[in-house]
Design a protein around this motif. Structure first.
Motif, PDB file in Angstrom:
ATOM      1  N   GLN A 178       0.806  -1.220   0.000  1.00 12.58           N
ATOM      2  CA  GLN A 178       0.000   0.000   0.000  1.00 12.58           C
ATOM      3  C   GLN A 178       0.839   1.270   0.000  1.00 12.58           C
ATOM      4  OE1 GLN A 178       0.410  -2.111   2.504  1.00 12.58           O
ATOM      5  NE2 GLN A 178       0.146  -1.164   4.527  1.00 12.58           N
ATOM      6  N   TYR A 179       2.080   1.191   0.468  1.00 12.51           N
ATOM      7  CA  TYR A 179       2.933   2.369   0.556  1.00 12.51           C
ATOM      8  C   TYR A 179       3.718   2.655  -0.720  1.00 12.51           C
ATOM      9  CZ  TYR A 179       2.201   1.681   5.593  1.00 12.51           C
ATOM     10  OH  TYR A 179       1.650   1.516   6.837  1.00 12.51           O
ATOM     11  N   VAL A 180       3.751   1.713  -1.644  1.00  7.66           N
ATOM     12  CA  VAL A 180       4.638   1.802  -2.806  1.00  7.66           C
ATOM     13  C   VAL A 180       4.041   2.688  -3.901  1.00  7.66           C
ATOM     14  CG1 VAL A 180       5.754   0.490  -4.648  1.00  7.66           C
ATOM     15  CG2 VAL A 180       5.641  -0.453  -2.325  1.00  7.66           C
ATOM     16  N   THR A 181       4.857   3.580  -4.444  1.00  2.00           N
ATOM     17  CA  THR A 181       4.433   4.414  -5.563  1.00  2.00           C
ATOM     18  C   THR A 181       5.585   4.593  -6.550  1.00  2.00           C
ATOM     19  OG1 THR A 181       5.074   6.493  -4.471  1.00  2.00           O
ATOM     20  CG2 THR A 181       2.811   5.748  -4.148  1.00  2.00           C
ATOM     21  N   THR A 182       5.239   5.019  -7.760  1.00  2.00           N
ATOM     22  CA  THR A 182       6.212   5.525  -8.723  1.00  2.00           C
ATOM     23  C   THR A 182       5.861   6.985  -8.955  1.00  2.00           C
ATOM     24  OG1 THR A 182       4.842   4.812 -10.595  1.00  2.00           O
ATOM     25  CG2 THR A 182       6.547   3.292  -9.835  1.00  2.00           C
ATOM     26  N   MET A 183       6.890   7.847  -9.075  1.00  2.00           N
ATOM     27  CA  MET A 183       6.602   9.277  -9.085  1.00  2.00           C
ATOM     28  C   MET A 183       7.419  10.024 -10.136  1.00  2.00           C
ATOM     29  SD  MET A 183       6.196  10.200  -5.041  1.00  2.00           S
ATOM     30  CE  MET A 183       7.918   9.928  -4.575  1.00  2.00           C
ATOM     31  N   VAL A 184       6.785  11.039 -10.708  1.00  2.00           N
ATOM     32  CA  VAL A 184       7.461  11.979 -11.604  1.00  2.00           C
ATOM     33  C   VAL A 184       7.095  13.389 -11.171  1.00  2.00           C
ATOM     34  CG1 VAL A 184       7.814  12.778 -13.968  1.00  2.00           C
ATOM     35  CG2 VAL A 184       7.316  10.358 -13.537  1.00  2.00           C
ATOM     36  N   GLY A 185       8.100  14.205 -10.887  1.00  2.00           N
ATOM     37  CA  GLY A 185       7.877  15.604 -10.551  1.00  2.00           C
ATOM     38  C   GLY A 185       8.603  16.492 -11.542  1.00  2.00           C
TER      39      GLY A 185
END
Length: 352
Positions: free
Chosen positions: A179-186
């Motif tokens: 539940q804590y895992v993400t992939t991110m682009v900023g």
């Protein structure tokens, strides 16, 4: 000499004269307009001619985050993490890396680089001896974006820095706390975070925000709901890192009182989304943290009307305009509202 005779005007000649004068006036104005437009174009384009549509970059960022998430999920489902350690963090905690991190990095980094060769991209991971020939460019025209955002901004590529986190919450990933895992682009323009994408691959769900332009549908719903109605609480809910604890729990209790609820969670992206969704009043972090952990969530928080700053009493501005990895501060605070209240409480503890 007949002084009383009249002058006869040749109508055909007069029409021809008027026609010629009209043509001269028309070509003069056309030439002036063309020259003006050419001058405007020249003044807009940078010397190298490299400009970027932020609308297209947002589409590409979403596509890259989702594709990276697919890699993360497939590795986890196959139970073939091949976990290694990159060493220890500044606090002495293990800093793991897995095949999920690397495979996500490859598809995210190269898909964005192929779509926008001139932009600077900073990733948490690195690779060697990789042939990116099989990686397709990121999609620059997603229907979701075209249908919901009509405006655009064209900016110089030299002013853009893209921060990607191919797998946020790697420690939790190795523990199968999905539940804590993400992939991110900023995406930052001149150091200011303006576009953010956070994708949760195991749900799956994607959140995105573009400051001043639009939000993903799930964030629009949140903005109309509980997060917009938060009020100061006598027992504030402070969300903190479960794997990089430091002294933040003690700091929160000291700052806000014994009734403070301290929530431990993994992943900076996850924690910022918890604040946005109204399940926490503030995200507080007091140990070292890197900019790829923050840029995407920071942009979304700003698009939602929230604030993310450092705890430094001198300057609270976070710049993402260079490749310096670590946030140079003594901590950070993320909130949707009442930011000054929380900031002053925390800063009071950090005065010498």
């Amino acid at each position: 000499m007949n002084m009383g005779s009249s002058i006869q005007i040749n109508k055909t000649g007069l029409f021809f004269l008027i026609f010629v004068v009209g043509l001269i006036i028309f070509f003069y104005h056309t030439s002036s307009s063309t020259s003006s437009a050419r001058d405007e174009k020249i003044s807009f384009e940078p010397p190298d001619g490299k400009v970027v549509s932020l609308k297209e970059l947002l589409s590409a960022a979403i596509d890259a985050a989702v594709r990276g998430g697919n890699e993360v999920r497939q590795v986890r489902d196959a139970a073939s993490l091949h976990e290694l350690s990159k060493g220890e963090t500044k606090e002495g905690a293990n800093d793991p890396v897995t095949d999920g991190d690397y495979k996500s990095h490859i598809v995210m980094y190269y898909s964005l680089k192929k779509s926008f060769p001139s932009i600077k991209i900073v990733s948490e991971e690195h690779d060697s001896k990789i042939d990116p020939a099989t990686i397709e460019p990121a999609e620059r025209k997603l229907r979701e974006i075209d249908d919901n955002i009509s405006s655009d901004e064209i900016v110089y590529s030299k002013d853009i820095t893209v921060w990607i986190d191919p797998l946020d919450a790697t420690q939790e990933y190795t523990e199968d706390l999905r539940q804590y895992v993400t992939t991110m682009v900023g995406v930052a323009v001149k150091g200011v975070p303006v576009l953010g994408v956070v994708h949760s691959p195991f749900i799956p769900i994607t959140y995105w925000g573009w400051v001043g332009h639009g939000l993903s549908a799930n964030l629009k719903t949140i903005k109309k709901g509980s997060a917009a109605e938060l009020v100061p609480s006598s027992s504030p809910r402070i969300i903190v890192s479960r794997s990089h604890k430091g002294t933040v729990a003690e700091v929160a209790l000291q700052a806000f009182g014994d009734k403070t609820q301290v929530i431990h969670a993994g992943g900076a992206g996850y924690k910022i989304l918890e604040v946005i969704q109204g399940r926490a009043d503030a995200y507080v972090h007091t140990t070292a943290i890197k900019k790829w952990d923050l840029c995407a969530g920071h942009a979304i928080l700003s698009a939602m009307g929230g604030t993310l700053t450092t705890l430094s009493p001198v300057s609270n501005i976070i710049s993402y305009g260079d490749s310096t990895q670590f946030l140079n501060s003594n901590g950070l605070l993320a909130t949707i509202r009442d930011h000054e209240y929380y900031l002053k409480k925390l800063q009071a503890l950090r005065k010498p």
